[in-house]
Design an enzyme around this catalytic site. Structure first.
Site, PDB file in Angstrom:
ATOM      1  N   LYS A  49       0.744  -1.302   0.037  1.00 16.31           N
ATOM      2  CA  LYS A  49      -0.105  -0.062   0.016  1.00 16.31           C
ATOM      3  C   LYS A  49       0.733   1.164  -0.059  1.00 16.31           C
ATOM      4  CE  LYS A  49      -4.632  -1.438   0.335  1.00 16.31           C
ATOM      5  NZ  LYS A  49      -5.547  -0.917  -0.471  1.00 16.31           N
ATOM      6  N   SER A 304       0.679  -9.803  -0.602  1.00 17.29           N
ATOM      7  CA  SER A 304       0.736  -8.145  -0.647  1.00 17.29           C
ATOM      8  C   SER A 304       0.840  -7.654   0.856  1.00 17.29           C
ATOM      9  CB  SER A 304      -0.718  -8.144  -1.163  1.00 17.29           C
ATOM     10  OG  SER A 304      -1.693  -8.979  -0.205  1.00 17.29           O
TER      11      SER A 304
END
Length: 319
Positions: A49, A304
């Protein structure tokens, strides 16, 4: 739609900020085909992110940077915005659910952000952020439905192509759709032959439902909060993300909770591959849903994020 030039520009901005994460061939499962793990869990905030957040904040005008930003997040995007805001000298307010893992709440605050907590629904977070923006003049930084966010996340795709030019299939987690939008644009615009498969929990399977229905499908907060993958508990994908998914994504596969847990356990055996449940869904699909995936030799799964709740980690490692 995000262009390849947009993603390359984001890659330039991220030099010295985001880590160029490695591709690691995973020998943790027996399979006929190779699987390489893209280790975004090794970013400074423990998740991809940071890429989109920094790309967004660094392109704000000086006036907007002085106003400060507000965002809404289940955890990792909030940390990305907080990290980027600290690097750029900006104020950041992050709206998070009260039931977010404690380690994510604490990490976001430790990066200097003001944390505001609300209920579990992703829509509740968004609405509270909009209220704060209206009241205090903050600039809203959405977690996925934004071209600059998408372009930043797309740099993951550029790195995969540079490090593994022979890649044939990429498996990417899907929450709101920012990561898969950027990766799929980077890959398909560079090499249209690469297959892009989204992976999400069945309990939060709104992206698969949307792709198959041809329009955005929303799930209830009560339903999506049941999944162990807290980073993928969005109730619907973004409109901009849906356009990218329809244009570039070949399919979306759903995985079961037991499969996510087993993949998380398998990845936890190596400190470099330690993943939170949201970061383990792509590996879970490779382990348990090979019949639904392209039969390709060179595959990549995006890990992720690695910000696993310590209590969950202790539980899955317990004999």
């Amino acid at each position: 739609m995000v262009s390849l030039d947009d993603i390359r520009a984001a890659q330039s901005r991220l030099k010295g900020i985001a880590v160029r994460t490695p591709l690691l061939e995973w020998t943790g499962v027996t399979a006929k085909h190779k699987l390489f793990l893209k280790l975004e869990n090794l970013q400074p905030i423990g998740a991809f992110k940071l890429r989109g957040a920094y790309n967004k904040l660094s392109t704000l005008s000086q006036d907007d940077q002085r106003r400060g930003v507000v965002s809404y997040s289940s955890g990792n995007h909030g940390q990305g915005v907080a990290y980027a805001a600290r690097a750029l000298g900006m104020k950041a307010v992050i709206v998070m659910p009260r039931n977010a893992p404690q380690n994510k709440l604490e990490a976001t605050a430790s990066l200097g952000a003001e944390v505001v907590t609300v209920g579990p629904g992703s829509e509740e977070r968004r609405l509270r952020a909009e209220e704060l923006a209206a009241e205090y003049g903050y600039v809203i930084v959405p977690p996925y439905n934004d071209e600059k966010i998408i372009a930043g996340q797309g740099t993951v795709g550029l790195e995969i192509l540079e490090d593994l030019p022979e890649v044939e299939t990429v498996l990417a987690p899907v929450g709101g759709g920012g990561l898969i939008s950027g990766i799929s644009a980077a890959l398909k615009l560079s090499n249209p032959g690469v297959k892009i498969i989204g992976i999400e929990p069945e309990l939060a399977g709104d992206a698969r439902a949307s792709l198959h229905a041809g329009h955005i499908v929303s799930f209830t907060a009560d339903q999506v909060t049941q999944t162990l993958a807290d980073g993928l508990r969005t109730q619907s994908i973004g409109e901009i993300n849906f356009e990218h998914i329809r244009a570039y994504v070949d399919d979306i596969v759903n995985v079961q909770e037991s499969e996510i847990l087993e993949a998380t356990r398998a990845l936890s055996g190596n400190p470099r591959t330690l993943a939170e449940p949201s970061g383990a869904v792509a590996a879970a699909a490779f382990m348990f849903h090979s019949a639904e995936l392209p039969r390709t030799a060179n595959n990549v799964a995006i890990v992720s994020g690695g910000n696993i709740d310590p209590q969950l980690l202790a539980q899955i490692r317990r004999p």
